[in-house]
Design an enzyme around this catalytic site. Structure first.
Site, PDB file in Angstrom:
ATOM      1  N   MET A  35       0.832  -1.195   0.000  1.00 22.59           N
ATOM      2  CA  MET A  35       0.000   0.000   0.000  1.00 22.59           C
ATOM      3  C   MET A  35       0.871   1.252   0.000  1.00 22.59           C
ATOM      4  O   MET A  35       2.058   1.219   0.364  1.00 22.59           O
ATOM      5  CB  MET A  35      -0.927   0.020   1.214  1.00 22.59           C
ATOM      6  CG  MET A  35      -0.204   0.131   2.550  1.00 22.59           C
ATOM      7  SD  MET A  35      -1.332   0.557   3.907  1.00 22.59           S
ATOM      8  CE  MET A  35      -1.748   2.257   3.495  1.00 22.59           C
ATOM      9  N   CYS A  36       0.274   2.367  -0.436  1.00 22.32           N
ATOM     10  CA  CYS A  36       0.931   3.673  -0.367  1.00 22.32           C
ATOM     11  C   CYS A  36      -0.145   4.705  -0.028  1.00 22.32           C
ATOM     12  O   CYS A  36      -0.906   4.500   0.919  1.00 22.32           O
ATOM     13  CB  CYS A  36       1.668   3.989  -1.667  1.00 22.32           C
ATOM     14  SG  CYS A  36       0.622   3.939  -3.144  1.00 22.32           S
ATOM     15  N   ALA A  37      -0.242   5.783  -0.794  1.00 22.76           N
ATOM     16  CA  ALA A  37      -1.316   6.752  -0.566  1.00 22.76           C
ATOM     17  C   ALA A  37      -2.517   6.443  -1.439  1.00 22.76           C
ATOM     18  O   ALA A  37      -3.663   6.657  -1.038  1.00 22.76           O
ATOM     19  CB  ALA A  37      -0.826   8.168  -0.827  1.00 22.76           C
ATOM     20  N   GLY A  93      -2.102   3.760  -4.374  1.00 15.42           N
ATOM     21  CA  GLY A  93      -1.906   2.487  -5.061  1.00 15.42           C
ATOM     22  C   GLY A  93      -0.876   2.552  -6.167  1.00 15.42           C
ATOM     23  O   GLY A  93      -0.428   1.517  -6.666  1.00 15.42           O
TER      24      GLY A  93
END
Length: 458
Positions: free
Chosen positions: A415-417, A419
């Site tokens: 995950m990130c902010a 995708g």
């Protein structure tokens, strides 16, 4: 008198063509520099001078190339970490006349030791500075990073503070022309616009509100910036100058047989969008969407590696090639001229990456799914604002060097902010032999929208 701004997307780099009458100059040209010569021709001008605000760390300078094209002289500041072989050294107080335009040199170290700013004056109207080209000293809403000399951290932060006082002293009427805009890795919190004045920044830029030098220095010491490995490559190349980019900007077409002939020695770089990569990609390819090349290619690619692009079209491949050559990746063997359906129809293997949503993440956390890891690849600043409880954190750029921390027999949700970076990270894991990888599409944005709990990192 005119000032033309040329913005390089991806890098968020700003360069300028300035002039008066039949003479012109260029500030901080990029490597694919034909645009400046064309703009000058359209204005009926001849480029006589090229000025560099500093030795760039994040892109290849076009100054020596443009000098060869136009016969213009190149000017660079003193105290560079090495000799800039293609430039003449200029110092505080040096002046240059370009028609009625007068350009005065200011030494403004701090971001780098050789940093210069260039104040411009209209010889036919008024006495004050009309504008100032600040390089990476002063941005719209921020100031330059000062972490390139860690052993001299306090000293260079103090130098930047002093340089900013010199710039501000030019007067509130002075237009500000920085070398980068929002999205650049050379600052943290730039405003999302490319225009301002010294007066506006003096009143509103948070980094110009310190009334004590010591407080400014302390604020700079507490900053954190990532430094991709390619920065050192840019610094080296920009001492000696790079070859022209033009021959590299149209990668040759590779059909499947041609691809087979060279693929074994090259890195496969998939420059399509993240949805396309997640849906189907050539096994072993690295996901680097065109718009993310400037920010992330320098973490994963070596300057000497041969590259094959996987693109949806010739236009997309050419855009990717341009972004790569701007940061020194010159060994492009071509691009694969087939969409994934055509690749599959030829009997070739492909791979997809599963995606999950916020509800599935909640379910896995609630069930304490065995042997499962939620891997958060955002940067330190984002992590400091909160993570999903239990998540492990590794910055996406540093993932290759920290793969030993991760066991290959575990299941990873990246995950990130949103995708996008998570997709890059997923491709890094897959290339390294991790088999059980999926992507949390929407990532932290979706998690917050779904009312998910966020905790402070431990």
């Amino acid at each position: 008198m005119f000032v033309e701004r040329i913005k390089t997307e991806g890098l968020a780099q700003l360069s300028y063509l300035i002039g008066d009458g039949s003479e012109a100059a260029v500030i901080d040209p990029r490597r694919d520099c034909e645009v400046y010569a064309q703009m000058a021709r359209e204005r009926g001008c001849r480029i006589t001078h090229i000025f560099e605000t500093h030795r760039n760390e994040d892109l290849v300078s076009g100054a020596p190339i443009l000098a060869t094209m136009t016969g213009a002289s190149v000017h660079h500041g003193p105290n560079a970490a090495g000799t800039v072989v293609y430039a003449d050294i200029v110092c505080e107080g040096d002046q240059f006349a370009i028609g009625n335009l007068c350009l005065k040199v200011l030494e403004t170290p701090g971001h780098t030791d050789d940093s210069l700013s260039f104040a411009i004056y209209d010889g036919g109207y008024g006495d004050g500075a009309v504008g100032v080209f600040t390089g990476d000293a002063l941005f719209v809403g921020d100031v330059g990073r000062t972490d390139f000399y860690p052993e001299r951290a306090e000293e260079v932060a103090g130098k930047l503070y002093d340089s900013l006082q010199k710039i501000v002293a030019l007067g509130d009427q002075t237009n500000l022309y920085p070398a980068h805009g929002a999205g650049s890795v050379c600052g943290n919190k730039m405003a999302d616009r490319d225009f301002s004045t010294i007066g506006y920044e003096r009143h509103n830029n948070p980094m110009l509100q310190f009334d004590r030098r010591e407080a400014f220095i302390q604020a700079k010491l507490e900053e954190h910036h990532n430094q991709p490995p390619y920065f050192h490559v840019m610094e080296r190349i920009n001492l000696v100058g790079a070859a022209p980019a033009s021959p590299l900007l149209t990668p040759r077409v590779l059909d499947i047989p041609s691809f087979d002939g060279v693929a074994g020695r090259a890195v496969l770089v998939d420059v399509r969008g993240i949805s396309a990569f997640l849906g189907a990609h050539v096994p072993g390819s690295l996901a680097l969407p065109v718009g993310m090349i400037a920010a992330f290619a320098g973490w994963y690619l070596d300057e000497h590696e041969e590259l094959i692009l996987i693109a949806d079209s010739a236009t997309q491949a050419e855009a990717a090639a341009r972004n790569l050559t701007r940061i020194g990746y010159d060994h492009l063997l071509g691009y694969l001229n087939t969409a994934m359906p055509g690749w599959a129809a030829a009997g070739r293997p492909f791979r997809s990456v599963p995606v999950i949503d916020a509800q599935e993440v909640k379910t896995r956390i609630g069930n304490k799914r065995e042997n499962w890891v939620l891997l958060d690849v955002r940067d330190r600043g984002e992590i400091s604002e909160g993570i999903i409880k239990g998540a492990e954190t590794i910055y996406v750029g540093k993932l290759p060097e920290q793969l030993d921390r991760l066991a290959k027999d575990r299941n990873y949700t990246v995950m990130c902010a949103s995708g996008a970076r998570a997709t890059i990270a997923a491709s890094v894991l897959l290339r390294a032999g991790f088999h059980n990888v999926d992507v949390f599409l929407g990532s932290m944005g979706a998690w917050r929208a779904a009312g998910g709990e966020v905790v402070e990192p431990s």
